[in-house]
Motif scaffolding. Sequence first.
Motif, PDB file in Angstrom:
ATOM      1  N   ALA A  78      22.518 -11.699  -7.547  1.00 56.48           N
ATOM      2  CA  ALA A  78      21.957 -12.403  -8.610  1.00 56.48           C
ATOM      3  C   ALA A  78      22.764 -13.642  -9.090  1.00 56.48           C
ATOM      4  O   ALA A  78      22.287 -14.744  -9.363  1.00 56.48           O
ATOM      5  N   ALA A  79      24.117 -13.595  -8.915  1.00 58.22           N
ATOM      6  CA  ALA A  79      25.121 -14.449  -9.538  1.00 58.22           C
ATOM      7  C   ALA A  79      24.505 -15.934  -8.972  1.00 58.22           C
ATOM      8  O   ALA A  79      24.534 -15.827  -7.774  1.00 58.22           O
ATOM      9  N   GLY A  81      22.526 -16.528 -11.647  1.00 59.56           N
ATOM     10  CA  GLY A  81      21.552 -15.754 -12.468  1.00 59.56           C
ATOM     11  C   GLY A  81      20.322 -16.862 -12.462  1.00 59.56           C
ATOM     12  O   GLY A  81      19.602 -16.296 -13.231  1.00 59.56           O
ATOM     13  N   SER A  84      17.129 -14.826 -11.688  1.00 65.92           N
ATOM     14  CA  SER A  84      16.932 -13.761 -12.929  1.00 65.92           C
ATOM     15  C   SER A  84      16.398 -14.557 -14.301  1.00 65.92           C
ATOM     16  O   SER A  84      15.477 -13.888 -14.976  1.00 65.92           O
ATOM     17  N   GLN A  85      16.824 -15.634 -14.443  1.00 65.96           N
ATOM     18  CA  GLN A  85      16.320 -16.354 -15.706  1.00 65.96           C
ATOM     19  C   GLN A  85      14.786 -16.518 -15.542  1.00 65.96           C
ATOM     20  O   GLN A  85      14.130 -16.482 -16.371  1.00 65.96           O
ATOM     21  N   ALA A 102      19.559  -7.648 -12.732  1.00 62.73           N
ATOM     22  CA  ALA A 102      20.401  -8.338 -11.827  1.00 62.73           C
ATOM     23  C   ALA A 102      21.288  -7.480 -11.301  1.00 62.73           C
ATOM     24  O   ALA A 102      22.569  -7.093 -11.890  1.00 62.73           O
ATOM     25  N   MET A 108      28.845 -11.665 -14.403  1.00 63.95           N
ATOM     26  CA  MET A 108      27.674 -12.708 -14.663  1.00 63.95           C
ATOM     27  C   MET A 108      27.620 -12.804 -16.046  1.00 63.95           C
ATOM     28  O   MET A 108      27.359 -11.889 -16.835  1.00 63.95           O
ATOM     29  N   SER A 116      22.271  -6.386 -16.353  1.00 66.01           N
ATOM     30  CA  SER A 116      23.170  -6.937 -15.410  1.00 66.01           C
ATOM     31  C   SER A 116      24.040  -5.582 -14.791  1.00 66.01           C
ATOM     32  O   SER A 116      24.441  -5.031 -15.671  1.00 66.01           O
TER      33      SER A 116
END
Length: 231
Positions: A78-79, A81, A84-85, A102, A108, A116
């Motif tokens: 995910a990083a 992110g 995910s946002q 995530a 992150m 996370s």
Amino acid sequence: MKGPRSSSGGERELKTRVKTGKSRSLSSKLWLERQLNDPYVARAKREGYRSRAVYKLTEIDDKYRFLKPGARVVDLGAAPGGWSQIAARRVGATEGKGRVIAIDILEMDAIPGVDSLLLDFLDPDAPDILKEKLGGKADIVLSDMAANATGHRKTDHLKIMGLVEAAAEFATEILNPGGVFLAKVLQGGTEGELLSLLKRSFSSVKHIKPAASRADSAELYVFATGFRGQN
């Protein structure tokens, strides 16, 4: 005040140029120039998103409406992110409705509505860890991962396809029936094994090229819906 004009009378954009110094290779120079002149990069900064990739996910979801309120989402690799946002906002995780987890091997910064996990999804225990964290299975698995580039196109293609195949296998272990898998792939002629796996496990599989993907990029997204459940 009007901007500079070309000799043909039409307006032209001013582009940022980066010099090649002793500590910067030509490839680094070209990458930096592309970032500095990319309208999606500038837009992401203005709108408070962590990467330009958010607009790819936004475009795909605007068309297919799969990030439904209350859904449980897993974002692999995910990083930093960005995805995910978007997922947290669209499923309502920021209001406590859906869930977004995530996963990455990189730390992150916190995101509202996102849990996370510092975890390698290739770890054999990862599916059980995730299901315990979720309190069950997921509805959606996202993957915008890309393996570290070597600069050799064929090698890079094989690396990213191996990664997305592993992500697809992971998705089949943690998805609820009817679930969705969305992942980045590269065009290059070795997608057959991945598509075969997905077509056995999902009722619909298609490729998508969102407008936010750079025109000169070989990237596509594979979008699989209607997970049939584990045999």
